[in-house]
Structures are given as structure tokens and as C-alpha cells.
Design a protein around this motif. Structure first.
Motif, PDB file in Angstrom:
ATOM      1  N   ILE A 166      36.669  40.509  47.740  1.00 49.44           N
ATOM      2  CA  ILE A 166      35.810  41.397  46.950  1.00 49.44           C
ATOM      3  C   ILE A 166      36.631  42.094  45.861  1.00 49.44           C
ATOM      4  O   ILE A 166      36.197  42.189  44.716  1.00 49.44           O
ATOM      5  CB  ILE A 166      35.106  42.429  47.863  1.00 49.44           C
ATOM      6  N   CYS A 167      37.832  42.556  46.223  1.00 42.73           N
ATOM      7  CA  CYS A 167      38.686  43.215  45.226  1.00 42.73           C
ATOM      8  C   CYS A 167      39.061  42.258  44.105  1.00 42.73           C
ATOM      9  O   CYS A 167      39.091  42.644  42.939  1.00 42.73           O
ATOM     10  CB  CYS A 167      39.941  43.769  45.881  1.00 42.73           C
ATOM     11  N   ARG A 168      39.335  41.014  44.440  1.00 38.83           N
ATOM     12  CA  ARG A 168      39.665  40.033  43.396  1.00 38.83           C
ATOM     13  C   ARG A 168      38.487  39.815  42.455  1.00 38.83           C
ATOM     14  O   ARG A 168      38.657  39.702  41.244  1.00 38.83           O
ATOM     15  CB  ARG A 168      40.091  38.716  44.029  1.00 38.83           C
ATOM     16  N   LYS A 169      37.275  39.745  43.025  1.00 40.13           N
ATOM     17  CA  LYS A 169      36.085  39.561  42.183  1.00 40.13           C
ATOM     18  C   LYS A 169      35.895  40.762  41.261  1.00 40.13           C
ATOM     19  O   LYS A 169      35.642  40.610  40.072  1.00 40.13           O
ATOM     20  CB  LYS A 169      34.842  39.340  43.025  1.00 40.13           C
ATOM     21  N   ILE A 170      36.018  41.951  41.814  1.00 42.35           N
ATOM     22  CA  ILE A 170      35.868  43.169  41.003  1.00 42.35           C
ATOM     23  C   ILE A 170      36.930  43.194  39.905  1.00 42.35           C
ATOM     24  O   ILE A 170      36.630  43.493  38.747  1.00 42.35           O
ATOM     25  CB  ILE A 170      35.964  44.430  41.883  1.00 42.35           C
ATOM     26  N   ARG A 171      38.183  42.857  40.248  1.00 43.76           N
ATOM     27  CA  ARG A 171      39.264  42.848  39.261  1.00 43.76           C
ATOM     28  C   ARG A 171      38.966  41.864  38.145  1.00 43.76           C
ATOM     29  O   ARG A 171      39.116  42.175  36.965  1.00 43.76           O
ATOM     30  CB  ARG A 171      40.601  42.493  39.925  1.00 43.76           C
ATOM     31  N   ASN A 172      38.484  40.684  38.496  1.00 47.57           N
ATOM     32  CA  ASN A 172      38.121  39.683  37.475  1.00 47.57           C
ATOM     33  C   ASN A 172      36.970  40.165  36.604  1.00 47.57           C
ATOM     34  O   ASN A 172      36.979  39.956  35.389  1.00 47.57           O
ATOM     35  CB  ASN A 172      37.770  38.350  38.126  1.00 47.57           C
ATOM     36  N   ASP A 173      35.974  40.785  37.215  1.00 48.89           N
ATOM     37  CA  ASP A 173      34.837  41.305  36.442  1.00 48.89           C
ATOM     38  C   ASP A 173      35.281  42.395  35.468  1.00 48.89           C
ATOM     39  O   ASP A 173      34.841  42.427  34.316  1.00 48.89           O
ATOM     40  CB  ASP A 173      33.755  41.850  37.378  1.00 48.89           C
ATOM     41  N   ARG A 230      46.339  43.021  39.508  1.00 46.22           N
ATOM     42  CA  ARG A 230      46.385  42.131  40.665  1.00 46.22           C
ATOM     43  C   ARG A 230      45.954  42.866  41.927  1.00 46.22           C
ATOM     44  O   ARG A 230      45.800  44.076  41.927  1.00 46.22           O
ATOM     45  CB  ARG A 230      47.775  41.538  40.825  1.00 46.22           C
ATOM     46  N   VAL A 231      45.788  42.107  42.987  1.00 46.81           N
ATOM     47  CA  VAL A 231      45.429  42.659  44.296  1.00 46.81           C
ATOM     48  C   VAL A 231      46.571  42.346  45.258  1.00 46.81           C
ATOM     49  O   VAL A 231      47.021  41.204  45.338  1.00 46.81           O
ATOM     50  CB  VAL A 231      44.118  42.037  44.818  1.00 46.81           C
ATOM     51  N   GLU A 232      47.024  43.353  45.983  1.00 44.70           N
ATOM     52  CA  GLU A 232      48.064  43.166  46.988  1.00 44.70           C
ATOM     53  C   GLU A 232      47.554  43.700  48.330  1.00 44.70           C
ATOM     54  O   GLU A 232      46.810  44.664  48.366  1.00 44.70           O
ATOM     55  CB  GLU A 232      49.343  43.910  46.618  1.00 44.70           C
TER      56      GLU A 232
END
Length: 67
Positions: A3-10, A63-65
Motif C-alpha cells: 500500500i505504501c508503495r502504491k501511495i508513493r507512486n501515486d 522509497r519505502v523501507e
């Protein structure tokens, strides 16, 4: 994490425009720190997420870590 990756991409796809000047200014980026809760104190949980966020920033931002 997904979910965090999707939000970051958006967020990264957002373009800020200045209609007055007719310019596309800059894109927005975001970093996320993710932690899994394992019956610890709230402070320990937040500390893990915060540590992951700083790791994301140290590794190049946007990025997401995970801790």
C-alpha cells in the motif's frame, strides 16, 4: 508495504503547475517507514517505523523501507 508503495507512486505522479506562468514546477516525492507490530510498547513500535523512515531517506529518498 504494498500500500505504501502504491501511495508513493501515486504521489510521484502529481505535477504541480503554475497556471500564471504556464510552467510545470516540480514533482512531489515521499518516503515511508514501515514496521510490523509485535506486542511491543507503542513507543517501541513508532521507533521501529521511524528508524525505517530514516533508512529510506539515507538510501536516496522517495522509497519505502521496512524495519
Amino acid at each position: 508495504m504494498k500500500i505504501c508503495r502504491k501511495i508513493r507512486n501515486d504521489i510521484e505522479r502529481i505535477i504541480i503547475k503554475d497556471a500564471k506562468l504556464g510552467l510545470n514546477l516540480q514533482k512531489i516525492t515521499a518516503s515511508f517507514g514501515v514496521a510490523e507490530y509485535f506486542k511491543e510498547t507503542p513507543d517501541a513500535f513508532v521507533e521501529k517505523a521511524d528508524s525505517a523512515l530514516y533508512k529510506a531517506k539515507e538510501n536516496g529518498r522517495n522509497r519505502v523501507e521496512i524495519h
